[in-house]
Design a protein around this motif. Sequence first.
Motif, PDB file in Angstrom:
ATOM      1  N   LEU A 128       0.823  -1.209   0.000  1.00 34.88           N
ATOM      2  CA  LEU A 128       0.000   0.000   0.000  1.00 34.88           C
ATOM      3  C   LEU A 128       0.857   1.260   0.000  1.00 34.88           C
ATOM      4  CD1 LEU A 128      -2.907  -0.874   2.480  1.00 34.88           C
ATOM      5  CD2 LEU A 128      -3.122  -0.346   0.050  1.00 34.88           C
ATOM      6  N   ALA A 129       2.000   1.199   0.685  1.00 30.25           N
ATOM      7  CA  ALA A 129       2.862   2.372   0.782  1.00 30.25           C
ATOM      8  C   ALA A 129       3.840   2.484  -0.384  1.00 30.25           C
ATOM      9  CB  ALA A 129       3.641   2.340   2.094  1.00 30.25           C
ATOM     10  N   SER A 130       3.802   1.557  -1.327  1.00 29.48           N
ATOM     11  CA  SER A 130       4.753   1.556  -2.435  1.00 29.48           C
ATOM     12  C   SER A 130       4.224   2.407  -3.600  1.00 29.48           C
ATOM     13  CB  SER A 130       5.012   0.129  -2.909  1.00 29.48           C
ATOM     14  OG  SER A 130       3.858  -0.413  -3.526  1.00 29.48           O
ATOM     15  N   PRO A 131       5.098   2.799  -4.532  1.00 33.43           N
ATOM     16  CA  PRO A 131       4.669   3.616  -5.684  1.00 33.43           C
ATOM     17  C   PRO A 131       3.641   2.923  -6.566  1.00 33.43           C
ATOM     18  CG  PRO A 131       7.056   3.718  -5.419  1.00 33.43           C
ATOM     19  CD  PRO A 131       6.564   2.664  -4.472  1.00 33.43           C
ATOM     20  N   VAL A 132       3.614   1.590  -6.577  1.00 35.03           N
ATOM     21  CA  VAL A 132       2.687   0.906  -7.470  1.00 35.03           C
ATOM     22  C   VAL A 132       1.240   1.205  -7.088  1.00 35.03           C
ATOM     23  CG1 VAL A 132       2.584  -1.249  -6.129  1.00 35.03           C
ATOM     24  CG2 VAL A 132       2.224  -1.297  -8.603  1.00 35.03           C
ATOM     25  N   THR A 133       0.966   1.421  -5.802  1.00 31.72           N
ATOM     26  CA  THR A 133      -0.396   1.759  -5.386  1.00 31.72           C
ATOM     27  C   THR A 133      -0.783   3.139  -5.883  1.00 31.72           C
ATOM     28  OG1 THR A 133      -0.066   0.418  -3.392  1.00 31.72           O
ATOM     29  CG2 THR A 133      -1.962   1.891  -3.422  1.00 31.72           C
ATOM     30  N   LEU A 134       0.157   4.070  -5.840  1.00 24.95           N
ATOM     31  CA  LEU A 134      -0.114   5.395  -6.393  1.00 24.95           C
ATOM     32  C   LEU A 134      -0.367   5.303  -7.895  1.00 24.95           C
ATOM     33  CD1 LEU A 134       2.520   7.587  -4.513  1.00 24.95           C
ATOM     34  CD2 LEU A 134       0.061   7.442  -4.089  1.00 24.95           C
ATOM     35  N   ALA A 135       0.343   4.385  -8.570  1.00 24.33           N
ATOM     36  CA  ALA A 135       0.110   4.199 -10.002  1.00 24.33           C
ATOM     37  C   ALA A 135      -1.307   3.695 -10.261  1.00 24.33           C
ATOM     38  CB  ALA A 135       1.134   3.218 -10.571  1.00 24.33           C
ATOM     39  N   LEU A 136      -1.817   2.840  -9.362  1.00 25.56           N
ATOM     40  CA  LEU A 136      -3.196   2.361  -9.503  1.00 25.56           C
ATOM     41  C   LEU A 136      -4.196   3.502  -9.338  1.00 25.56           C
ATOM     42  CD1 LEU A 136      -2.922  -0.997  -7.495  1.00 25.56           C
ATOM     43  CD2 LEU A 136      -3.187  -0.737  -9.962  1.00 25.56           C
ATOM     44  N   PHE A 137      -3.882   4.472  -8.469  1.00 27.87           N
ATOM     45  CA  PHE A 137      -4.741   5.647  -8.323  1.00 27.87           C
ATOM     46  C   PHE A 137      -4.629   6.572  -9.528  1.00 27.87           C
ATOM     47  CE2 PHE A 137      -5.207   4.453  -3.906  1.00 27.87           C
ATOM     48  CZ  PHE A 137      -6.438   4.983  -3.550  1.00 27.87           C
ATOM     49  N   ASP A 138      -3.461   6.562 -10.171  1.00 30.77           N
ATOM     50  CA  ASP A 138      -3.267   7.436 -11.337  1.00 30.77           C
ATOM     51  C   ASP A 138      -3.884   6.850 -12.607  1.00 30.77           C
ATOM     52  OD1 ASP A 138      -1.882   9.255  -9.814  1.00 30.77           O
ATOM     53  OD2 ASP A 138       0.094   8.412 -10.286  1.00 30.77           O
ATOM     54  N   LEU A 139      -3.991   5.531 -12.659  1.00 33.51           N
ATOM     55  CA  LEU A 139      -4.454   4.875 -13.884  1.00 33.51           C
ATOM     56  C   LEU A 139      -5.821   5.373 -14.360  1.00 33.51           C
ATOM     57  CD1 LEU A 139      -3.792   2.735 -16.002  1.00 33.51           C
ATOM     58  CD2 LEU A 139      -4.871   1.027 -14.510  1.00 33.51           C
ATOM     59  N   PRO A 140      -6.818   5.566 -13.468  1.00 31.79           N
ATOM     60  CA  PRO A 140      -8.128   6.034 -13.952  1.00 31.79           C
ATOM     61  C   PRO A 140      -8.087   7.411 -14.620  1.00 31.79           C
ATOM     62  CG  PRO A 140      -8.302   5.138 -11.729  1.00 31.79           C
ATOM     63  CD  PRO A 140      -6.851   5.264 -12.028  1.00 31.79           C
ATOM     64  N   TRP A 141      -6.999   8.175 -14.417  1.00 30.79           N
ATOM     65  CA  TRP A 141      -6.936   9.515 -14.999  1.00 30.79           C
ATOM     66  C   TRP A 141      -6.304   9.515 -16.384  1.00 30.79           C
ATOM     67  CZ3 TRP A 141      -9.952  12.654 -12.505  1.00 30.79           C
ATOM     68  CH2 TRP A 141     -10.202  12.392 -11.162  1.00 30.79           C
ATOM     69  N   ALA A 142      -5.905   8.331 -16.871  1.00 34.93           N
ATOM     70  CA  ALA A 142      -5.351   8.260 -18.228  1.00 34.93           C
ATOM     71  C   ALA A 142      -6.328   8.810 -19.281  1.00 34.93           C
ATOM     72  CB  ALA A 142      -4.952   6.830 -18.557  1.00 34.93           C
ATOM     73  N   PRO A 143      -7.659   8.531 -19.158  1.00 37.49           N
ATOM     74  CA  PRO A 143      -8.582   9.099 -20.156  1.00 37.49           C
ATOM     75  C   PRO A 143      -8.547  10.627 -20.223  1.00 37.49           C
ATOM     76  CG  PRO A 143      -9.661   7.324 -18.954  1.00 37.49           C
ATOM     77  CD  PRO A 143      -8.358   7.575 -18.271  1.00 37.49           C
ATOM     78  N   VAL A 144      -8.209  11.288 -19.090  1.00 35.56           N
ATOM     79  CA  VAL A 144      -8.118  12.748 -19.114  1.00 35.56           C
ATOM     80  C   VAL A 144      -6.993  13.180 -20.050  1.00 35.56           C
ATOM     81  CG1 VAL A 144      -7.641  14.798 -17.718  1.00 35.56           C
ATOM     82  CG2 VAL A 144      -9.059  12.948 -16.789  1.00 35.56           C
TER      83      VAL A 144
END
Length: 588
Positions: A128-144
């Motif tokens: 949860l504290a690793s960068p990969v979790t932040l990437a999962l939060f960023d993924l939905p914003w790819a359509p933007v």
Amino acid sequence: MQPKNNTRSELNLSFAKYLLLGVFVFSIFTNLLMLVGPLFMLQVYDRVLASGSEATLVALFVMVGALYAIMAILDAARGGLLARVGARLEERLQERVLTASLHRAVFSSERAKAPKGLADLDTIPRTLASPVTLALFDLPWAPVFFAALFIFHPMLGWLGIAGGVLLLIITVANQLLTSRRFADYNAKASHARVLAEQGRRASETVCSQGMRGAFVGRWTKLRHEATERNIGSSDLSGVFTSFTKSFRLFLQSGMLAMGAWLVLQAELTPGAMIAGSIILGRALAPIEQILGQWRSVQGARSAWVSLKQLLDTTPPLAEHVALPIPQARLTLSNVAVRAPGAATPTLTGVSCTLEPGTALGIIGRSASGKSSLSKTLVGLWRPVGGEIRLGGARLDQYDPETLGGYIGYLPQEVMFFTGTIAENIARLAEEPDDAAVVRAAKAAQAHDLILSLPQGYDTVIEGGPTELSGGQRQRVALARALYSDPQLLILDEPNSALDQEGSHALNKVIQSMKEAGKLIIVTTHRPDALSALDRLMILERGAMVAEGPVKDIVKAMMSKLPNAGKVPTPQNAAKDEAPSQEAISHAQ
């Protein structure tokens, strides 16, 4: 009473919903601020260079610096929030998981397997504290970002979407092709860890019996198999990761080439050309990061499933009404016992009633059910038939922690924990009662033994095997069983490692317990432990075949011997008060 928690909802993050909401909100602004770079590039190429205004360049640069500072703060804040989500999850479940792991070790057939609960609980917060979790939060914003490409030019947008879809297909393929290999690696590695731990515990046997070569060879074979599966999984995952990285760079170059062509066609500005390449890289970055750390994602997912299974199959302890200290009266009514993982009962038809001040001996051949009955009487195993009552209440009506204070237990395999002898006798209590520790040691006839050690009660012993002899270990463990002044004392083969002095001390303990109106149950193969007992139970092939006063049981056994008709002599008559070796051997 109902369990304290609903196991189906334990392993979720709803308790941290406000923290996760904060991560989501910060992710909105962080991803929007990712557009600062491309927009700055757009303004520099299309406005600053065209106008030659240095003031505009300085103003834009100062504004960009401020926005990037805000983005850094927000990005650090959402990383900190995720770390706190993991920490709260760990704090919320650590006691529950440890209790469930202990419960599983006692009540299931998986005792020999490596405990994974706490390791799984460590894996989830770390992920949860690793960068990969932040990437999962960023993924939905790819359509933007893809939408921004469409704003520049539709062809740029469709090129970006095509690249994104291809990378998503690669991600799914990576999951399908590597998950099985990763699971095989975990299974083999876990098997190797279990074998290594077994070897560590049995190191004396391994080294003294010429087993070292065979043991190391078997462990090496398991590690080799695990390594092969790990390499296969890593190689395949590495291929996907490398392709993704190279393809993203190629796609950015393709975006730049298409943008240049559109500039030549006067359909796009040079600033939009550069900004489009940067935006595409930002849109694809979360996918690339997730693929690059896919092993971490798989490990966290495996840990989540394993932890959920542990908690769902091991319900929390139920709340119990606090009962008063029970009277030392034990009733067994047609008790049947089945060992964890066994298909059929290992013990059936056990019935007896023990009044205060009674000492019962249980004898029988190996695998007759003696230890099974002992573990059931202390609440480790639950009877599958009949009931056991202590002081009028069934054992399952007592809180397990409280019941442990009413029943003292000396198992066959004595284990200690790292700490002083006093702490081990006091059952690892945070604030041991020194007077109770000394009183228990004296009751176990172990006080002088402990004082003879270098630091007495403060002598530190390590978990597992210690420098104490087998007899010393059992006498210290007996003191631990007596620490809470129990109403019922259960001794499972207590004199298996005792010398004559230790056996004499054991009989004194039994006699003093009887005089105090307590109950004592002893399972044994050695007849010298029966001299202080009042009643005798004989188990054979998982069933009770006799129970009653020692004298009556011995006479019944003697009557079945070949020389039962021999005329008694005064010497034989004097021996009728205690069980004979011949009678005990026949009973067993």
